[in-house]
Scaffold this active site. Structure first.
Site, PDB file in Angstrom:
ATOM      1  N   ASP A 173      17.209 -43.187 -22.887  1.00 32.03           N
ATOM      2  CA  ASP A 173      17.838 -41.949 -22.442  1.00 32.03           C
ATOM      3  C   ASP A 173      18.887 -42.346 -21.392  1.00 32.03           C
ATOM      4  OD1 ASP A 173      18.072 -39.123 -21.824  1.00 32.03           O
ATOM      5  OD2 ASP A 173      16.907 -39.553 -20.025  1.00 32.03           O
ATOM      6  N   LEU A 174      19.824 -41.477 -21.110  1.00 33.61           N
ATOM      7  CA  LEU A 174      20.874 -41.832 -20.139  1.00 33.61           C
ATOM      8  C   LEU A 174      20.563 -41.307 -18.734  1.00 33.61           C
ATOM      9  CD1 LEU A 174      23.705 -43.038 -19.585  1.00 33.61           C
ATOM     10  CD2 LEU A 174      24.668 -40.838 -20.288  1.00 33.61           C
ATOM     11  N   ASP A 175      20.662 -39.988 -18.600  1.00 36.62           N
ATOM     12  CA  ASP A 175      20.499 -39.378 -17.278  1.00 36.62           C
ATOM     13  C   ASP A 175      19.058 -39.534 -16.791  1.00 36.62           C
ATOM     14  OD1 ASP A 175      20.697 -37.814 -14.996  1.00 36.62           O
ATOM     15  OD2 ASP A 175      20.400 -35.954 -16.088  1.00 36.62           O
TER      16      ASP A 175
ATOM     17  N   THR B  10      22.854 -38.987 -13.141  1.00 35.88           N
ATOM     18  CA  THR B  10      23.947 -38.009 -13.228  1.00 35.88           C
ATOM     19  C   THR B  10      23.436 -36.597 -12.924  1.00 35.88           C
ATOM     20  OG1 THR B  10      23.568 -38.062 -15.602  1.00 35.88           O
ATOM     21  CG2 THR B  10      25.510 -39.205 -14.813  1.00 35.88           C
TER      22      THR B  10
ATOM     23  N   LYS C 275      16.820 -30.910 -16.878  1.00 36.47           N
ATOM     24  CA  LYS C 275      16.891 -32.334 -17.223  1.00 36.47           C
ATOM     25  C   LYS C 275      16.568 -32.562 -18.693  1.00 36.47           C
ATOM     26  CE  LYS C 275      16.349 -34.268 -12.663  1.00 36.47           C
ATOM     27  NZ  LYS C 275      15.559 -35.053 -11.726  1.00 36.47           N
TER      28      LYS C 275
ATOM     29  N   SER D 296      20.664 -39.870 -26.012  1.00 37.17           N
ATOM     30  CA  SER D 296      20.938 -38.919 -24.934  1.00 37.17           C
ATOM     31  C   SER D 296      21.392 -37.567 -25.475  1.00 37.17           C
ATOM     32  CB  SER D 296      22.041 -39.498 -24.035  1.00 37.17           C
ATOM     33  OG  SER D 296      22.559 -38.513 -23.176  1.00 37.17           O
ATOM     34  N   ALA D 297      21.054 -36.511 -24.735  1.00 42.58           N
ATOM     35  CA  ALA D 297      21.513 -35.166 -25.098  1.00 42.58           C
ATOM     36  C   ALA D 297      22.952 -34.928 -24.664  1.00 42.58           C
ATOM     37  CB  ALA D 297      20.610 -34.134 -24.422  1.00 42.58           C
TER      38      ALA D 297
ATOM     39  N   LYS E  49      16.136 -32.590 -27.847  1.00 40.49           N
ATOM     40  CA  LYS E  49      14.766 -32.955 -27.461  1.00 40.49           C
ATOM     41  C   LYS E  49      14.027 -31.666 -27.129  1.00 40.49           C
ATOM     42  CE  LYS E  49      16.818 -37.091 -25.469  1.00 40.49           C
ATOM     43  NZ  LYS E  49      17.249 -37.799 -24.253  1.00 40.49           N
TER      44      LYS E  49
ATOM     45  N   GLU F 205      12.337 -42.789 -21.205  1.00 35.96           N
ATOM     46  CA  GLU F 205      12.698 -41.394 -20.952  1.00 35.96           C
ATOM     47  C   GLU F 205      12.186 -40.917 -19.602  1.00 35.96           C
ATOM     48  OE1 GLU F 205      13.901 -38.479 -21.450  1.00 35.96           O
ATOM     49  OE2 GLU F 205      14.914 -38.676 -23.360  1.00 35.96           O
ATOM     50  N   ASP F 206      12.962 -40.045 -18.951  1.00 38.54           N
ATOM     51  CA  ASP F 206      12.500 -39.480 -17.672  1.00 38.54           C
ATOM     52  C   ASP F 206      12.086 -38.015 -17.792  1.00 38.54           C
ATOM     53  OD1 ASP F 206      15.214 -38.606 -18.045  1.00 38.54           O
ATOM     54  OD2 ASP F 206      15.194 -37.937 -15.961  1.00 38.54           O
TER      55      ASP F 206
END
Ligand code: B16
Ligand code: MG
Length: 223
Positions: free
Chosen positions: A10-12, A18, A46, A115-116, A146, A170-171
Site C-alpha cells: 500500500d502507499l499511504d 501522505t 485512510k 494503492s487506492a 478496498k 497495509e496500514d
C-alpha cells in the site's frame, strides 16, 4: 509449501505518510462548506477512495451537494493536496522502507504497489522510489476499492504469481481485509489491536527484515 515471490505495498501509511496532506486538504474542503473535520474523523478516510472519502465527510458535516458540485469540490481538494505534496522529498519515505526494498531486490522478490490513490505514481516519483516497483496498481486502474480484493489480485496477476506466493503490507483495516479476501498473507503496519485480521503486525519497517518475514510466512504454511 508456497515460496515467497512477491511483496505488494500500500502507499499511504506504508511507504510514505501522505495522510497528513490529505487531512489538510479535506479539512479545507469541510471549512469551505462551513464545518470542521477532526483528526479523529480523518482516520475513517485512510485507504478509502477520493469520492468515497468525500461522501463520508459530507455525511459527517450533514451537508448535501449536487453530484456536479461533488466532482468540482473533489477536484479543488486534489489540487490543494498535490500542491502540499510538492514539499515531499525522498527523506519523507517512511523509516526502513528503502532498506527493506533493497533487501527484496537482492533476493529477487518482486515488488508491486496496491494503492487506492490516483496520485500514486506522482508520489512515488517525488520520493524517488518508483524504479523499485515491478508493477503499480492504483486508483486509476481499479474499479472496486478496498476491502475488495481486486487491487491485490491485479498486482499478483501483473507479476505472474499466485496469491499464496504474495505478501501484502497495509496500514488500513480495509486494506488488510482486501488482502485476506485475495487470500494473501497480510502484514499490518500499525497497531495490532486495530489491525486484528492481519497475519502479522509490525510498527514499521525499521526493525523488520526479509528474514523475519520469511520465518512468519513459512511457519504459517506449516500450520
Ligand atoms: P487520491 P492508499 C489512499 O491511499 C489514501 O489512504 C486515502 O486517504 C485516499 O483518499 C486514497 O488513497 C485516494 O487518494 O485522492 O490521491 O486518489 O492508502 O490506498 O495508498
Ligand atoms: Mg494506506
Amino acid at each position: 509449501m508456497p515460496e515467497l515471490k512477491a511483496c505488494l505495498f500500500d502507499l499511504d501509511g506504508v511507504i510514505v505518510d501522505t495522510a497528513r496532506f490529505h487531512y489538510i486538504a479535506w479539512r479545507q474542503l469541510a471549512n469551505d462548506l462551513g464545518f470542521d473535520l477532526s483528526v479523529h474523523d480523518n482516520e475513517q478516510l485512510k485507504g478509502v477512495s477520493r469520492m468515497e472519502s468525500l461522501e463520508i465527510i459530507l455525511k459527517l458535516g450533514g451537508v448535501q451537494i449536487s453530484e456536479e458540485e461533488k466532482l468540482q469540490r473533489a477536484a479543488v481538494k486534489n489540487a490543494r493536496y498535490l500542491e502540499l505534496c510538492k514539499q515531499m522529498t525522498p527523506a519523507d519515505t517512511l523509516p526502513g522502507v528503502r532498506a527493506f526494498l533493497d533487501e527484496l531486490k537482492r533476493a529477487s522478490i518482486l515488488i508491486g504497489l496496491g494503492s487506492a490513490s490516483k496520485n500514486a505514481r506522482i508520489i512515488l516519483e517525488r520520493i524517488d522510489i518508483l524504479s523499485y516497483f515491478d508493477t503499480q496498481v492504483d486508483g486509476n486502474r481499479i474499479t472496486k476499492g478496498k476491502p475488495d480484493p481486486q487491487v491485490f489480485e491485479m498486482g499478483a496477476a501483473d507479476l505472474g504469481v499466485s496469491a499464496s506466493q504474495c505478501v501484502v503490507f497495509e496500514d488500513a483495516v480495509a486494506g488488510i481485509q482486501s488482502a485476506k479476501a485475495a487470500k494473501m498473507f497480510a502484514v499490518g503496519i500499525g497497531d495490532p489491536q486495530i489491525l486484528v485480521e492481519a497475519d502479522l503486525v509490525v510498527p514499521g519497517f525499521s526493525d523488520f527484515s526479509l528474514t523475519r518475514l520469511k520465518e512468519t510466512f513459512e511457519n504459517r504454511n506449516i500450520e
